[in-house]
Design an enzyme around this catalytic site. Structure first.
Site, PDB file in Angstrom:
ATOM      1  CE  LYS A 154     -11.483  -3.262   0.095  1.00  0.00           C
ATOM      2  NZ  LYS A 154     -12.210  -3.754   1.234  1.00  0.00           N
TER       3      LYS A 154
ATOM      4  CE  LYS B 199      -5.940  -8.574  -2.085  1.00  0.00           C
ATOM      5  NZ  LYS B 199      -5.995  -7.982  -0.755  1.00  0.00           N
TER       6      LYS B 199
ATOM      7  CE  LYS C  66      -4.427  -1.524   1.642  1.00  0.00           C
ATOM      8  NZ  LYS C  66      -5.536  -1.343   2.579  1.00  0.00           N
TER       9      LYS C  66
HETATM   10  P1  TYM Z   1     -10.029  -6.326   3.609  1.00  0.00           P
HETATM   11  O1  TYM Z   1     -11.079  -5.316   3.891  1.00  0.00           O
HETATM   12  O2  TYM Z   1      -8.976  -5.993   2.632  1.00  0.00           O
HETATM   13  O3  TYM Z   1     -10.655  -7.703   3.148  1.00  0.00           O
HETATM   14  C1  TYM Z   1     -11.728  -8.288   3.822  1.00  0.00           C
HETATM   15  C2  TYM Z   1     -11.622  -9.784   3.901  1.00  0.00           C
HETATM   16  O4  TYM Z   1     -11.703 -10.366   2.602  1.00  0.00           O
HETATM   17  C3  TYM Z   1     -10.559 -11.134   2.335  1.00  0.00           C
HETATM   18  N1  TYM Z   1     -10.201 -10.917   0.931  1.00  0.00           N
HETATM   19  C4  TYM Z   1      -9.993 -11.900   0.047  1.00  0.00           C
HETATM   20  N2  TYM Z   1     -10.047 -13.236   0.164  1.00  0.00           N
HETATM   21  C5  TYM Z   1      -9.778 -13.972  -0.935  1.00  0.00           C
HETATM   22  N3  TYM Z   1      -9.462 -13.431  -2.134  1.00  0.00           N
HETATM   23  C6  TYM Z   1      -9.394 -12.088  -2.293  1.00  0.00           C
HETATM   24  N4  TYM Z   1      -9.077 -11.569  -3.480  1.00  0.00           N
HETATM   25  C7  TYM Z   1      -9.666 -11.262  -1.170  1.00  0.00           C
HETATM   26  N5  TYM Z   1      -9.705  -9.917  -0.988  1.00  0.00           N
HETATM   27  C8  TYM Z   1     -10.036  -9.724   0.304  1.00  0.00           C
HETATM   28  C9  TYM Z   1      -9.491 -10.607   3.270  1.00  0.00           C
HETATM   29  O5  TYM Z   1      -8.507 -11.571   3.518  1.00  0.00           O
HETATM   30  C10 TYM Z   1     -10.294 -10.269   4.493  1.00  0.00           C
HETATM   31  O6  TYM Z   1     -10.546 -11.422   5.272  1.00  0.00           O
HETATM   32  N6  TYM Z   1      -7.216  -5.778   7.656  1.00  0.00           N
HETATM   33  C11 TYM Z   1      -8.424  -6.375   7.136  1.00  0.00           C
HETATM   34  C12 TYM Z   1      -9.671  -5.890   7.842  1.00  0.00           C
HETATM   35  C13 TYM Z   1      -9.638  -6.058   9.310  1.00  0.00           C
HETATM   36  C14 TYM Z   1      -9.782  -7.260  10.024  1.00  0.00           C
HETATM   37  C15 TYM Z   1      -9.703  -6.910  11.414  1.00  0.00           C
HETATM   38  C16 TYM Z   1      -9.972  -8.580   9.642  1.00  0.00           C
HETATM   39  C17 TYM Z   1      -9.473  -5.053  10.230  1.00  0.00           C
HETATM   40  N7  TYM Z   1      -9.508  -5.559  11.480  1.00  0.00           N
HETATM   41  C18 TYM Z   1      -9.795  -7.864  12.415  1.00  0.00           C
HETATM   42  C19 TYM Z   1     -10.070  -9.546  10.664  1.00  0.00           C
HETATM   43  C20 TYM Z   1      -9.975  -9.190  12.018  1.00  0.00           C
HETATM   44  C21 TYM Z   1      -8.525  -6.029   5.664  1.00  0.00           C
HETATM   45  O7  TYM Z   1      -7.943  -5.100   5.185  1.00  0.00           O
HETATM   46  O8  TYM Z   1      -9.388  -6.794   4.978  1.00  0.00           O
END
Ligand code: TYM
Length: 330
Positions: free
Chosen positions: A199, A196, A114
Site C-alpha cells: 500500500k 511485494k 520498515k
Molecule cells: P498487513 O496489514 O501488512 O497485510 C494484511 C494481510 O495481507 C497479506 N498481504 C499480502 N499477501 C500477498 N501479497 C501481497 N502483496 C500482500 N500484502 C499483504 C499479509 O500477509 C497479511 O496477511 N502484521 C500483519 C497484521 C496483523 C495480523 C495479526 C495478521 C496484526 N496482527 C494477527 C494475522 C494475525 C500485517 O502487517 O499485515
C-alpha cells in the site's frame, strides 16, 4: 463459542486494502468462514507503529470493515472488530513482551525493512510489533492464522513465544499454524515485480476500491520483460509470472489453463485480459462497500457487537495468564 477450530487474522488500516491483501489473506478468510469460528480484526494499534494522519486512520478503519463485509465475510457468522476496542490485546502484549527476546525481534525482516524505510522514526512500537501480533492471536487461542507469505515469520515467532510461556507455566496457549495460500501468497508490485505489492507504493498497487479505468491503466502499464511468451517463471520472468498468479487467483483457472489460453498471443492481449479479470473481481466488492459506507449505524453495530464478543473470549485467556504469572486477582 462452539467446538469449531478457531481462526484469527487482521489487516492494518495503515493504507487502503490492496489486491495483495485480498489474494493473500481475505480470499481465504471467506473460504474458511464456514468451517471455523473466526475473528477478523482491524488492527489499528499496529498501524500507529508508523506515523498516521488521525482522520485518515479513522476513515480507513471504518472503510476496511465495509470492505471486509463486501468481500463476502458474513457479520452474522464472524466476529469482526477493531483492535483498540479490546484492551486485552495491549495487556497481553505487555506480558508476552517479557517472554520475548530482544534478539528474536531484531531478526524480523519486516522490522528491518520498515526501519530502513522510516529511518527518522524507528520507535520501540515498531520493534515490539510482533509481540502485539502474538497477543492478537494467542488471546483467542487461534488454531489457524490465514495470512500472506510475508507474515509467516511473525506467526512462527508467535508460536515460539507461546511454546516458551507454556513451558514455563504449563499449558496455556494453543499453538497456531500459519495458513498460506498456494497461489496469491505473494503478489508483487506491478511497477517493480521483484518487490511485494504494498500500500505504500500506490503506482504498483491495485486497491480494492480502485475504479475500473484506474485498474486497467495500472495493468496496461505493468512492467514485464522484452520477451513475448506468457510463461510462469518467477526467476526469469517476474512480471509475467506475477500477472499469471493474479489472473489465476482472480479467475480460478490453473496456471496450465492460463498459459494455454495466452499461448502465441503477445503481452498486448495478456495484460488487458488480466486487468479485466481484476475489474470483474473487484466491481461487486467496490459497489457493495460503497453502499455499506453510507450506513454508518450498521457498521457501528457490527464493530460494537464484535468487540463485546471478542472481549468475552479475550478476558478468559487474560485472566488465566495473569494468574499464571503471579498477579493478585482483582
Ligand atoms: P498487513 O496489514 O501488512 O497485510 C494484511 C494481510 O495481507 C497479506 N498481504 C499480502 N499477501 C500477498 N501479497 C501481497 N502483496 C500482500 N500484502 C499483504 C499479509 O500477509 C497479511 O496477511 N502484521 C500483519 C497484521 C496483523 C495480523 C495479526 C495478521 C496484526 N496482527 C494477527 C494475522 C494475525 C500485517 O502487517 O499485515
Amino acid at each position: 463459542m462452539s467446538e469449531k477450530k478457531r481462526i484469527f487474522s487482521g489487516i492494518q488500516p495503515s493504507g487502503d486494502l490492496t489486491l495483495g491483501s485480498y489474494m493473500g489473506a481475505i480470499k481465504n478468510w471467506v473460504a474458511l468462514q464456514d468451517e471455523y469460528e473466526c475473528l477478523f480484526c482491524i488492527v489499528d494499534m499496529h498501524a500507529i507503529t508508523v506515523r498516521q494522519v488521525p482522520a485518515d486512520l479513522r476513515r480507513r478503519s471504518l472503510s476496511q470493515l465495509a470492505q471486509y463485509i463486501a468481500c463476502g465475510l458474513d457479520p452474522e457468522k464472524n466476529i469482526m472488530f477493531i483492535q483498540s476496542h479490546v484492551p486485552q490485546h495491549a495487556e497481553l502484549g505487555w506480558v508476552l513482551g517479557c517472554y520475548t527476546q530482544f534478539g528474536e525481534l531484531s531478526r524480523m525482516t519486516q522490522f528491518k525493512d520498515k526501519s530502513a524505510k522510516h529511518a527518522d522514526n524507528i520507535t520501540s512500537g515498531l520493534f515490539t510489533y510482533p509481540v502485539l501480533m502474538a497477543a492478537d492471536i494467542l488471546l483467542y487461542q487461534a488454531d489457524l492464522v490465514p495470512v500472506g507469505e510475508d507474515q509467516k515469520q511473525h506467526v512462527e515467532l508467535c508460536r515460539d513465544i507461546a511454546q516458551r510461556f507454556n513451558y514455563v507455566h504449563g499449558d496455556t496457549f494453543t499453538l497456531p499454524e500459519p495458513f498460506i495460500p498456494k497461489m496469491g501468497a505473494r503478489i508483487m508490485s506491478l511497477g517493480e515485480p521483484t518487490n511485494k505489492m504494498s500500500k505504500s507504493d500506490p503506482d504498483g498497487c491495485v486497491f480494492l476500491m480502485d475504479k475500473p479505468e484506474d485498474i486497467m491503466r495500472k495493468f496496461k502499464r505493468a512492467v514485464t520483460d522484452c520477451d513475448t511468451e506468457v510463461r510462469f517463471d518467477p526467476k526469469e520472468k517476474p512480471g509475467i509470472s506475477n500477472l499469471l498468479s493474479i489472473y489465476c487467483t482472480a479467475t480460478g483457472k490453473t496456471l496450465e489453463q492460463a498459459q494455454e489460453e495466452f499461448a502465441g498471443q503477445g503481452y498486448g492481449v495478456f495484460k488487458p485480459a488480466v486487468g479485466e479479470a481484476v475489474v470483474e473481481l473487484l466491481r461487486p466488492i467496490r459497489e457493495e462497500a460503497e453502499r455499506l459506507m453510507k450506513d454508518k449505524a450498521y457498521l457501528e453495530g457490527i464493530y460494537q457487537e464484535g468487540a463485546q464478543r471478542a472481549q468475552y473470549v479475550a478476558n478468559k485467556t487474560l485472566r488465566k495468564v495473569y494468574k499464571k504469572v503471579g498477579f493478585v486477582a482483582k
